[in-house]
Design an enzyme around this catalytic site. Structure first.
Site, PDB file in Angstrom:
ATOM      1  N   TYR A   1     -55.083 -41.250  18.020  1.00 44.29           N
ATOM      2  CA  TYR A   1     -55.293 -40.301  16.945  1.00 44.29           C
ATOM      3  C   TYR A   1     -54.128 -40.522  15.854  1.00 44.29           C
ATOM      4  CZ  TYR A   1     -54.428 -35.953  14.542  1.00 44.29           C
ATOM      5  OH  TYR A   1     -54.115 -35.150  13.639  1.00 44.29           O
TER       6      TYR A   1
ATOM      7  N   GLU B   1     -55.692 -26.966  14.299  1.00 42.07           N
ATOM      8  CA  GLU B   1     -54.040 -26.646  14.399  1.00 42.07           C
ATOM      9  C   GLU B   1     -54.130 -25.150  14.625  1.00 42.07           C
ATOM     10  OE1 GLU B   1     -51.885 -28.834  14.049  1.00 42.07           O
ATOM     11  OE2 GLU B   1     -53.054 -30.578  12.917  1.00 42.07           O
TER      12      GLU B   1
ATOM     13  N   TRP C   1     -50.345 -30.490  21.198  1.00 37.89           N
ATOM     14  CA  TRP C   1     -51.575 -31.345  20.653  1.00 37.89           C
ATOM     15  C   TRP C   1     -52.360 -31.826  21.474  1.00 37.89           C
ATOM     16  CZ3 TRP C   1     -54.167 -30.308  16.554  1.00 37.89           C
ATOM     17  CH2 TRP C   1     -55.050 -31.264  15.992  1.00 37.89           C
TER      18      TRP C   1
END
Length: 175
Positions: free
Chosen positions: A9, A31, A39
């Site tokens: 990512y 988010e 994350w």
């Protein structure tokens, strides 16, 4: 960033400018889902999010309401927070309104950086802020227009993810 998913990512997506409304909405959703979690947790569930939220089709999502929450929890690998799930539907309606007002979600959101990436010069991770004046302004703007899970820290993470700001450290090869 030890997990291969995080590395991939970071190296291929994070900090690269995004101007596609569907992808921008995906990142707002992810988010917001990440708030209070790692994350990596959200990255692992990304395919589940795309399936649960109809590949982020704003028109289709805007037709859904809280009655869809339980089936999403039961059927898809997403963060099981009812408020975060329900916010995707109301956020889709708010995003459609922004498209009407500004012509695109892209124009509405990129206005906070005057349409171009802010390139920071951080040399250490500890220098990177959790929020900025721009992310605070974006948060106020989005909340005023009915978005949920768009606090100033979430907005800054969104700005980083979508390349509105480049917070790759000076020594990072992805810079």
């Amino acid at each position: 960033m030890n997990h291969p998913l995080e590395r991939e990512y970071h190296d291929s997506e994070w900090g690269k400018p995004v101007h596609n409304d569907t992808v921008l909405f995906e990142f707002l959703t992810l988010e917001g889902a990440q708030a209070g979690l790692s994350w990596l947790t959200v990255l692992k569930k990304r395919a589940g999010y795309r399936a649960a939220f109809l590949s982020y089709d704003l028109q289709a999502l805007a037709q859904l309401d809280d009655s869809a929450v339980e089936s999403i929890i039961a059927q898809f690998d997403v963060v099981k927070h009812r408020g975060k799930i329900a916010s995707v539907f109301s956020n889709a309606r708010a995003a459609l309104a922004l498209q009407q007002e500004f012509g695109s979600l892209d124009k509405a959101l990129w206005q906070f950086v005057d349409g171009k990436t802010v390139i920071n010069q951080w040399t250490e991770q500890s220098q990177v802020p959790a929020s900025t004046d721009q992310s605070k302004a974006m948060s106020r703007f989005l909340k005023k227009r009915g978005f949920k899970f768009v606090g100033e820290t979430i907005c800054y993470a969104f700005m980083q993810a979508t390349g509105m700001v480049n917070d790759h450290l000076v020594g990072c090869p992805c810079r």
